[in-house]
Design a protein around this motif. Structure first.
Motif, PDB file in Angstrom:
ATOM      1  N   GLU A   1       0.669  -1.460   0.014  1.00 54.17           N
ATOM      2  CA  GLU A   1       0.034  -0.059   0.129  1.00 54.17           C
ATOM      3  C   GLU A   1       0.803   1.278  -0.157  1.00 54.17           C
ATOM      4  OE1 GLU A   1      -3.278   2.512  -0.217  1.00 54.17           O
ATOM      5  OE2 GLU A   1      -3.171   0.428  -0.510  1.00 54.17           O
ATOM      6  N   TYR A   2       2.126   1.112   0.612  1.00 52.05           N
ATOM      7  CA  TYR A   2       2.797   2.514   0.810  1.00 52.05           C
ATOM      8  C   TYR A   2       3.692   2.547  -0.474  1.00 52.05           C
ATOM      9  CZ  TYR A   2       2.133   3.787   5.503  1.00 52.05           C
ATOM     10  OH  TYR A   2       1.411   4.244   6.602  1.00 52.05           O
ATOM     11  N   LEU A   3       3.776   1.473  -1.168  1.00 48.02           N
ATOM     12  CA  LEU A   3       4.572   1.406  -2.623  1.00 48.02           C
ATOM     13  C   LEU A   3       3.645   2.084  -3.628  1.00 48.02           C
ATOM     14  CD1 LEU A   3       6.329  -2.044  -2.617  1.00 48.02           C
ATOM     15  CD2 LEU A   3       7.315   0.419  -2.670  1.00 48.02           C
ATOM     16  N   ARG A   4       2.116   1.501  -3.523  1.00 48.38           N
ATOM     17  CA  ARG A   4       1.363   1.937  -4.395  1.00 48.38           C
ATOM     18  C   ARG A   4       0.926   3.712  -4.171  1.00 48.38           C
ATOM     19  NH1 ARG A   4      -3.908   3.665  -4.469  1.00 48.38           N
ATOM     20  NH2 ARG A   4      -3.971   3.385  -2.306  1.00 48.38           N
ATOM     21  N   ALA A   5       1.126   3.962  -3.182  1.00 46.95           N
ATOM     22  CA  ALA A   5       0.557   5.492  -2.820  1.00 46.95           C
ATOM     23  C   ALA A   5       1.478   5.987  -1.791  1.00 46.95           C
ATOM     24  CB  ALA A   5      -0.678   5.837  -2.536  1.00 46.95           C
ATOM     25  N   PRO A   6       2.717   6.309  -1.936  1.00 46.79           N
ATOM     26  CA  PRO A   6       3.603   6.724  -0.820  1.00 46.79           C
ATOM     27  C   PRO A   6       3.358   7.839  -0.013  1.00 46.79           C
ATOM     28  CG  PRO A   6       4.983   6.197  -2.732  1.00 46.79           C
ATOM     29  CD  PRO A   6       3.587   6.172  -3.176  1.00 46.79           C
ATOM     30  N   GLU A   7       2.639   8.740  -0.763  1.00 48.88           N
ATOM     31  CA  GLU A   7       2.180  10.007  -0.168  1.00 48.88           C
ATOM     32  C   GLU A   7       0.817  10.034   0.353  1.00 48.88           C
ATOM     33  OE1 GLU A   7       4.461  12.288   0.450  1.00 48.88           O
ATOM     34  OE2 GLU A   7       5.713  11.124  -0.733  1.00 48.88           O
ATOM     35  N   ASN A   8      -0.153   8.994  -0.067  1.00 46.24           N
ATOM     36  CA  ASN A   8      -1.526   8.828   0.480  1.00 46.24           C
ATOM     37  C   ASN A   8      -2.033   7.371   0.405  1.00 46.24           C
ATOM     38  OD1 ASN A   8      -4.066   9.942   1.106  1.00 46.24           O
ATOM     39  ND2 ASN A   8      -4.864   9.924  -1.148  1.00 46.24           N
ATOM     40  N   PRO A   9      -1.438   6.748   1.144  1.00 44.57           N
ATOM     41  CA  PRO A   9      -1.926   5.473   1.423  1.00 44.57           C
ATOM     42  C   PRO A   9      -3.072   5.139   1.753  1.00 44.57           C
ATOM     43  CG  PRO A   9      -0.342   5.785   3.084  1.00 44.57           C
ATOM     44  CD  PRO A   9      -0.166   6.968   2.211  1.00 44.57           C
ATOM     45  N   ASP A  10      -4.004   4.187   1.540  1.00 51.28           N
ATOM     46  CA  ASP A  10      -5.136   4.105   1.857  1.00 51.28           C
ATOM     47  C   ASP A  10      -5.019   3.488   3.413  1.00 51.28           C
ATOM     48  OD1 ASP A  10      -7.844   2.973   2.671  1.00 51.28           O
ATOM     49  OD2 ASP A  10      -8.178   2.457   0.785  1.00 51.28           O
ATOM     50  N   MET A  11      -5.371   4.327   4.367  1.00 56.10           N
ATOM     51  CA  MET A  11      -5.164   3.902   5.940  1.00 56.10           C
ATOM     52  C   MET A  11      -6.240   3.049   6.310  1.00 56.10           C
ATOM     53  SD  MET A  11      -2.276   5.343   6.093  1.00 56.10           S
ATOM     54  CE  MET A  11      -2.196   5.024   7.860  1.00 56.10           C
ATOM     55  N   ALA A  12      -7.365   2.910   5.764  1.00 53.80           N
ATOM     56  CA  ALA A  12      -8.428   1.840   5.908  1.00 53.80           C
ATOM     57  C   ALA A  12      -7.935   0.407   5.795  1.00 53.80           C
ATOM     58  CB  ALA A  12      -9.700   2.283   5.227  1.00 53.80           C
TER      59      ALA A  12
END
Length: 217
Positions: free
Chosen positions: A115-126
């Motif tokens: 998830e952090y690789l997919r969107a480092p600045e805005n991971p889906d926190m849910a």
């Protein structure tokens, strides 16, 4: 002909195979899979259905999937090393715990990393919270399980699976202080010489950990 292992020093599943090789004191050639070594990546890409490492080459035989590599080592190269019990019932128990670490520790840990690789600045926190919850539940189960687990005299498939999964899972979602058995066991695993070799080999790559590697271990 010596064994050849294809993988990456920072890869948890590569560790799983390497721990078995180190524990059994088996000589092997390591071929890193990275952009600078496309020939190694080609071996991996042409072996399994999704081209994932690690891959073990043993003469004309190629084995993928870390658990299968450990079993191959135990069967063909180190039957007396203790990686798997000789008793079929005990071996089934060890294999069950191997699946616990792959499916219930490694998988949610990797899902958070992905998830952090997919969107480092805005991971889906849910999504992240869901996977952290799965880790908490598994940590609790392992804490209870360790109450009856007798540490083996040698490294088994359980330790091969547990060491890398708990190493990285605790980075992603730290084990709570109240889980003293699990915290002590993780420290014990990382101190085992076959595991310590993997930890040290991976140190140069810590800056690439998507969540930021903690200043420990």
């Amino acid at each position: 002909m010596s064994l050849v292992l294809y993988g990456h020093p920072f890869s948890s599943y590569t560790w799983k195979a390497m721990i078995a090789l180190h524990a059994a004191q088996i000589a092997f050639d390591f071929r890193i899979v990275d952009p600078d070594h496309p020939e190694n990546g080609e071996v991996v890409q042409t072996t399994g259905p999704l081209g994932k490492f690690p891959v073990l080459v043993d003469g004309k035989t190629r084995i993928f999937e870390a658990t299968s590599i450990v079993e191959h080592i135990a069967l063909h190269h180190a039957p007396d090393a203790g990686l798997l019990p000789f008793d079929a019932s005990e071996a089934a128990r060890v294999r069950m715990m191997d699946r616990v670490f792959d499916n219930y520790v490694m998988a949610p840990m990797q899902a958070v990393v992905d998830e952090y690789l997919r969107a480092p600045e805005n991971p889906d926190m849910a999504r992240v919270a869901e996977q952290r919850g799965r880790l908490d539940r598994t940590y609790g189960w392992l804490e209870a399980w360790l109450g009856s687990y007798e540490l083996p005299e040698s490294v088994t498939l359980i330790e091969c699976a547990a060491a890398p999964s708990l190493f990285y899972a605790d980075w992603v979602h730290p084990i709570a202080d109240g889980m003293s058995r699990l915290k002590r066991w993780r420290a014990h695993l990382l101190a085992l010489p076959p595991v310590a070799k993997c930890v040290d080999a991976a140190r140069p790559y810590r800056a690439f950990f998507p969540l930021g590697a903690p200043d420990r271990d």
